[in-house]
Scaffold this motif. Structure first.
Motif, PDB file in Angstrom:
ATOM      1  N   LYS A  94       1.852 -27.928 -21.365  1.00 36.52           N
ATOM      2  CA  LYS A  94       1.860 -29.059 -20.419  1.00 36.52           C
ATOM      3  C   LYS A  94       2.320 -28.456 -19.099  1.00 36.52           C
ATOM      4  O   LYS A  94       3.507 -28.156 -18.924  1.00 36.52           O
ATOM      5  CB  LYS A  94       2.871 -30.127 -20.864  1.00 36.52           C
ATOM      6  N   ILE A 109       3.474 -27.717 -15.344  1.00 31.78           N
ATOM      7  CA  ILE A 109       4.320 -28.354 -14.327  1.00 31.78           C
ATOM      8  C   ILE A 109       3.640 -28.075 -12.986  1.00 31.78           C
ATOM      9  O   ILE A 109       3.385 -26.908 -12.676  1.00 31.78           O
ATOM     10  CB  ILE A 109       5.744 -27.739 -14.355  1.00 31.78           C
ATOM     11  N   LEU A 152       9.495 -33.866 -11.801  1.00 32.52           N
ATOM     12  CA  LEU A 152       8.625 -32.750 -12.219  1.00 32.52           C
ATOM     13  C   LEU A 152       9.352 -31.842 -13.199  1.00 32.52           C
ATOM     14  O   LEU A 152       8.738 -31.250 -14.088  1.00 32.52           O
ATOM     15  CB  LEU A 152       8.181 -31.939 -10.996  1.00 32.52           C
ATOM     16  N   ALA A 153      10.658 -31.707 -13.013  1.00 30.84           N
ATOM     17  CA  ALA A 153      11.476 -30.872 -13.902  1.00 30.84           C
ATOM     18  C   ALA A 153      12.931 -31.260 -13.709  1.00 30.84           C
ATOM     19  O   ALA A 153      13.305 -31.778 -12.648  1.00 30.84           O
ATOM     20  CB  ALA A 153      11.277 -29.394 -13.556  1.00 30.84           C
ATOM     21  N   GLU A 185      15.676 -27.007 -16.236  1.00 30.98           N
ATOM     22  CA  GLU A 185      14.345 -26.395 -16.185  1.00 30.98           C
ATOM     23  C   GLU A 185      14.104 -25.670 -14.852  1.00 30.98           C
ATOM     24  O   GLU A 185      13.482 -24.610 -14.818  1.00 30.98           O
ATOM     25  CB  GLU A 185      13.267 -27.468 -16.394  1.00 30.98           C
ATOM     26  N   GLU A 210       3.086 -19.975 -12.271  1.00 30.89           N
ATOM     27  CA  GLU A 210       3.064 -21.379 -12.669  1.00 30.89           C
ATOM     28  C   GLU A 210       3.626 -21.462 -14.077  1.00 30.89           C
ATOM     29  O   GLU A 210       3.355 -20.594 -14.910  1.00 30.89           O
ATOM     30  CB  GLU A 210       1.634 -21.934 -12.605  1.00 30.89           C
ATOM     31  N   GLY A 232       4.726 -23.887 -17.652  1.00 29.10           N
ATOM     32  CA  GLY A 232       4.414 -25.075 -18.448  1.00 29.10           C
ATOM     33  C   GLY A 232       5.429 -25.203 -19.567  1.00 29.10           C
ATOM     34  O   GLY A 232       6.284 -24.330 -19.759  1.00 29.10           O
ATOM     35  N   ARG A 233       5.339 -26.324 -20.307  1.00 25.57           N
ATOM     36  CA  ARG A 233       6.220 -26.550 -21.469  1.00 25.57           C
ATOM     37  C   ARG A 233       5.383 -26.414 -22.728  1.00 25.57           C
ATOM     38  O   ARG A 233       4.268 -26.946 -22.790  1.00 25.57           O
ATOM     39  CB  ARG A 233       6.827 -27.951 -21.425  1.00 25.57           C
ATOM     40  N   ILE A 272      10.200 -23.660 -21.587  1.00 30.91           N
ATOM     41  CA  ILE A 272       9.519 -23.275 -20.346  1.00 30.91           C
ATOM     42  C   ILE A 272       8.876 -21.894 -20.518  1.00 30.91           C
ATOM     43  O   ILE A 272       9.570 -20.919 -20.849  1.00 30.91           O
ATOM     44  CB  ILE A 272      10.527 -23.254 -19.163  1.00 30.91           C
TER      45      ILE A 272
END
Ligand SMILES: Nc1ncnc2c1ncn2[C@@H]1O[C@H](COP(=O)(O)OP(=O)(O)OP(=O)(O)O)[C@@H](O)[C@H]1O
Ligand SMILES: [Mg+2]
Length: 239
Positions: free
Chosen positions: A82, A84, A140-141, A145, A177, A179-180, A186
């Motif tokens: 996913k 971010i 967003l985070a 994170e 970049e 993501g999770r 992360i």
């Protein structure tokens, strides 16, 4: 495989194993929020190979990336993240638009310590710079994170700088970049290649990245630059 997303330089396909995706790196090259656009022969193959090489190296050094495999040239299998919508930039040397924001530094000046910056991925707003509060207010985070992304960007820099120096390249800056994964961890996603690093030849100062395209060089010159970067990082010629 079903196409799930297409960006300016990659197409994402779903896979039977939903924990994974296939990333097809395209030959498209863009600059200035997509206003400038061309095709560079073998660029997808080159960038996928460089990303794979550097991500494998980072994994060994303890930085988790989405890389699973490079089953064919230009096609990467990655963990489905996913994403971010942030660009996390780490800078060692002043170049690019930081010159318009930070007084006292001219192009090529080294910073006394690496600088990490966050930008919102939003072409219509021209990727505005965000601070920790902006990122939290936009949901967003979270704080933890944000700290983790910063730690991973600095760790990547710490390993990448000497690695590239051995290949006679100076790493001025780069963009990651994140993501999770399905557990919320992360992970470094996307790419790390000629589009997302500023690399200068240590001997000649020659630019070995997308800046040659931004600066308006003929496309043959851009192709040659990407090939040079491939030869230095991956070795040999792209297949
Ligand atoms: N492991 C991953 N899992 C899911 N999506 C990913 C993964 N790695 C990268 N992506 C996403 O794939 C999309 C396509 O990549 P590309 O670089 O072409 O997009 P872009 O043009 O930079 O940006 P945009 O996100 O605005 O389309 C991006 O949104 C990127 O965040
Ligand atoms: Mg992109």
């Amino acid at each position: 495989m079903e196409k799930v997303a297409e960006g300016k330089t990659k197409i994402i396909y779903s896979m039977p194993d939903l924990e994974k995706v296939t990333l097809k790196f395209k030959d498209d090259i863009t600059a200035f929020d997509g206003k400038k656009h061309d095709l560079i022969k073998d660029k997808g193959v080159i960038n996928a190979a460089i990303t794979t090489k550097l991500f494998r190296y980072l994994e060994k050094e303890g930085v988790s990336t989405h890389l699973v495999d490079l089953p064919q040239p230009g096609v990467m299998v990655a963990r489905n993240l996913k994403m971010i919508p942030l660009e996390v930039v780490c800078r060692n040397i002043a170049a690019g638009h930081i010159l318009e924001r930070l007084p006292g530094f001219k192009k090529g000046d080294s910073f006394p310590k690496p600088i990490v910056e966050f930008f919102l991925k939003n072409d219509s707003l021209h990727d505005p710079i965000l601070n920790d509060d902006h990122i939290q207010v936009l949901a967003l985070a979270n704080k933890r994170e944000i700290a983790e992304m910063k730690r991973l960007a600095l760790k990547t820099n710490e390993f990448l700088k000497p690695y590239l120096l051995k290949k006679e390249m100076i790493l001025a800056d780069f963009k990651l970049e994140f993501g999770r994964d399905s557990k919320g961890k992360i992970i470094v996603g996307d790419e790390l290649d000629c589009d997302s690093m500023r690399l200068w030849d240590i001997k000649t100062g020659e630019i070995l990245d997308k800046d040659v395209y931004r600066q308006g060089a003929p496309l043959e010159k851009v192709t040659e630059t990407y090939l040079k970067c491939y030869r230095k990082i991956v070795g040999g010629e792209p297949k």
